[in-house]
Scaffold this motif. Sequence first.
Motif, PDB file in Angstrom:
ATOM      1  N   SER A  99       0.921  -1.382  -0.117  1.00  0.00           N
ATOM      2  CA  SER A  99      -0.049  -0.006  -0.054  1.00  0.00           C
ATOM      3  C   SER A  99       0.977   1.189  -0.054  1.00  0.00           C
ATOM      4  O   SER A  99       0.307   2.237  -0.614  1.00  0.00           O
ATOM      5  N   VAL A 100       2.010   1.270   0.518  1.00  0.00           N
ATOM      6  CA  VAL A 100       2.701   2.442   0.815  1.00  0.00           C
ATOM      7  C   VAL A 100       3.521   2.596  -0.511  1.00  0.00           C
ATOM      8  O   VAL A 100       3.776   3.632  -0.892  1.00  0.00           O
ATOM      9  N   ILE A 101       4.193   1.643  -1.311  1.00  0.00           N
ATOM     10  CA  ILE A 101       4.689   1.845  -2.302  1.00  0.00           C
ATOM     11  C   ILE A 101       3.768   1.961  -3.726  1.00  0.00           C
ATOM     12  O   ILE A 101       4.559   2.054  -4.885  1.00  0.00           O
ATOM     13  N   GLU A 102       2.463   1.977  -3.485  1.00  0.00           N
ATOM     14  CA  GLU A 102       1.724   2.086  -4.661  1.00  0.00           C
ATOM     15  C   GLU A 102       1.788   3.248  -5.526  1.00  0.00           C
ATOM     16  O   GLU A 102       1.889   3.201  -6.693  1.00  0.00           O
ATOM     17  N   PRO A 103       2.112   4.399  -5.134  1.00  0.00           N
ATOM     18  CA  PRO A 103       2.352   5.283  -6.060  1.00  0.00           C
ATOM     19  C   PRO A 103       3.653   5.600  -6.768  1.00  0.00           C
ATOM     20  O   PRO A 103       3.865   6.184  -7.869  1.00  0.00           O
ATOM     21  N   VAL A 104       4.459   4.805  -6.577  1.00  0.00           N
ATOM     22  CA  VAL A 104       5.806   4.287  -7.140  1.00  0.00           C
ATOM     23  C   VAL A 104       5.687   3.175  -7.624  1.00  0.00           C
ATOM     24  O   VAL A 104       6.597   2.575  -8.223  1.00  0.00           O
ATOM     25  N   LYS A 105       4.661   2.500  -7.843  1.00  0.00           N
ATOM     26  CA  LYS A 105       4.547   0.902  -8.465  1.00  0.00           C
ATOM     27  C   LYS A 105       4.997   0.918  -9.844  1.00  0.00           C
ATOM     28  O   LYS A 105       6.101   0.060 -10.237  1.00  0.00           O
ATOM     29  N   THR A 106       4.441   1.850 -10.578  1.00  0.00           N
ATOM     30  CA  THR A 106       4.787   1.830 -11.963  1.00  0.00           C
ATOM     31  C   THR A 106       6.255   2.153 -12.289  1.00  0.00           C
ATOM     32  O   THR A 106       6.952   1.199 -13.110  1.00  0.00           O
ATOM     33  N   ALA A 107       6.769   2.915 -11.521  1.00  0.00           N
ATOM     34  CA  ALA A 107       8.395   3.187 -11.865  1.00  0.00           C
ATOM     35  C   ALA A 107       9.147   2.366 -11.309  1.00  0.00           C
ATOM     36  O   ALA A 107      10.211   1.853 -12.008  1.00  0.00           O
ATOM     37  N   LEU A 108       8.904   1.372 -10.161  1.00  0.00           N
ATOM     38  CA  LEU A 108       9.658   0.392  -9.734  1.00  0.00           C
ATOM     39  C   LEU A 108       9.441  -0.945 -10.648  1.00  0.00           C
ATOM     40  O   LEU A 108      10.708  -1.528 -10.688  1.00  0.00           O
ATOM     41  N   ILE A 109       8.137  -0.919 -11.270  1.00  0.00           N
ATOM     42  CA  ILE A 109       8.185  -2.014 -12.320  1.00  0.00           C
ATOM     43  C   ILE A 109       9.003  -1.591 -13.656  1.00  0.00           C
ATOM     44  O   ILE A 109       9.707  -2.708 -14.176  1.00  0.00           O
ATOM     45  N   CYS A 110       8.951  -0.520 -13.884  1.00  0.00           N
ATOM     46  CA  CYS A 110       9.819  -0.033 -15.181  1.00  0.00           C
ATOM     47  C   CYS A 110      11.364  -0.186 -14.814  1.00  0.00           C
ATOM     48  O   CYS A 110      12.130  -0.888 -15.793  1.00  0.00           O
ATOM     49  N   THR A 111      11.754   0.126 -13.754  1.00  0.00           N
ATOM     50  CA  THR A 111      13.001  -0.179 -13.275  1.00  0.00           C
ATOM     51  C   THR A 111      13.421  -1.533 -13.256  1.00  0.00           C
ATOM     52  O   THR A 111      14.508  -2.061 -13.822  1.00  0.00           O
ATOM     53  N   ALA A 159      11.279   6.574  -9.238  1.00  0.00           N
ATOM     54  CA  ALA A 159      10.872   5.560  -8.180  1.00  0.00           C
ATOM     55  C   ALA A 159      11.174   6.061  -6.709  1.00  0.00           C
ATOM     56  O   ALA A 159      10.610   5.907  -5.694  1.00  0.00           O
ATOM     57  N   THR A 160      12.423   6.702  -6.553  1.00  0.00           N
ATOM     58  CA  THR A 160      12.958   6.849  -5.385  1.00  0.00           C
ATOM     59  C   THR A 160      12.929   8.416  -5.153  1.00  0.00           C
ATOM     60  O   THR A 160      12.808   8.700  -3.902  1.00  0.00           O
ATOM     61  N   ALA A 161      12.396   9.351  -5.864  1.00  0.00           N
ATOM     62  CA  ALA A 161      11.959  10.658  -5.517  1.00  0.00           C
ATOM     63  C   ALA A 161      11.087  10.874  -4.477  1.00  0.00           C
ATOM     64  O   ALA A 161      11.402  11.845  -3.731  1.00  0.00           O
ATOM     65  N   PRO A 162       9.925  10.243  -4.479  1.00  0.00           N
ATOM     66  CA  PRO A 162       8.971  10.565  -3.245  1.00  0.00           C
ATOM     67  C   PRO A 162       9.873  10.113  -1.900  1.00  0.00           C
ATOM     68  O   PRO A 162       9.574  10.776  -0.886  1.00  0.00           O
ATOM     69  N   PHE A 163      10.713   9.130  -2.017  1.00  0.00           N
ATOM     70  CA  PHE A 163      11.427   8.896  -0.456  1.00  0.00           C
ATOM     71  C   PHE A 163      12.217   9.917  -0.308  1.00  0.00           C
ATOM     72  O   PHE A 163      12.356  10.169   1.060  1.00  0.00           O
TER      73      PHE A 163
END
Length: 225
Positions: A99-111, A159-163
């Motif tokens: 649930s936490v990584i949902e906003p960056v899910k697409t970027a993580l998958i692309c990576t 993917a890491t920008a929000p962190f």
Amino acid sequence: MSKEKKVKNKIKRKTTGLDIFSRIITALAAIAVPAAAYFANMIYYVFESTVFQIIAKIKGDTTDDGSTYGYLSIRKVVEEYLPLIRSLSPEEKSSSVLSVIEPVKTALICTGVLFAVAIVCAVVIFFISCFSNSNKLPLAFSFVGLACTFAMAFAFRAATAPFVAGDITIGDFLKNELLGAIAPYVASISTLNLSTAWITMLVIFAAIFIWHGAQLVVSIGEKNK
């Protein structure tokens, strides 16, 4: 087509010492890509801690800014962190991570996809070099691997920008509200960058591309001559 042209087309270029050397070098370089990706440091991180900085000042150390840096490799994640993730219950996994990584899910998958394609390209180049004198195929696959590795940096940054910006904090992964509120003061992520493994992959793909590009240019010149 004349008989002379037919004979020329049937003549195959003999394997030279340079061909063998090129194949060995390319195979070793290609297999170094997945090896570096697994064993070398992939991610460089820096944690900032206000609490640790205050404690250091109380002790009289004004040079300590409360930051801690380190590196992550795929090997370290597999051997140390993956068993911890597996030990979590299905409820904890879904609530505290997904649930936490949902906003960056697409970027993580692309990576992940770009990384996987780059590794596959390296493996394909290895087998081509073992069984063929081709320059075109290693050139093509090294270009794809180079492009994927380069693009991987942009996907990782997204993917890491929000962190890094603080939109997603360590406290978001904790179910306890009190601990979640305190966690950002104990440790917050200030830097997340790709490190040695990514640079090594980039350099190797670029070297293979340049090497086989040069070989192809030379072979074309020989044919024209």
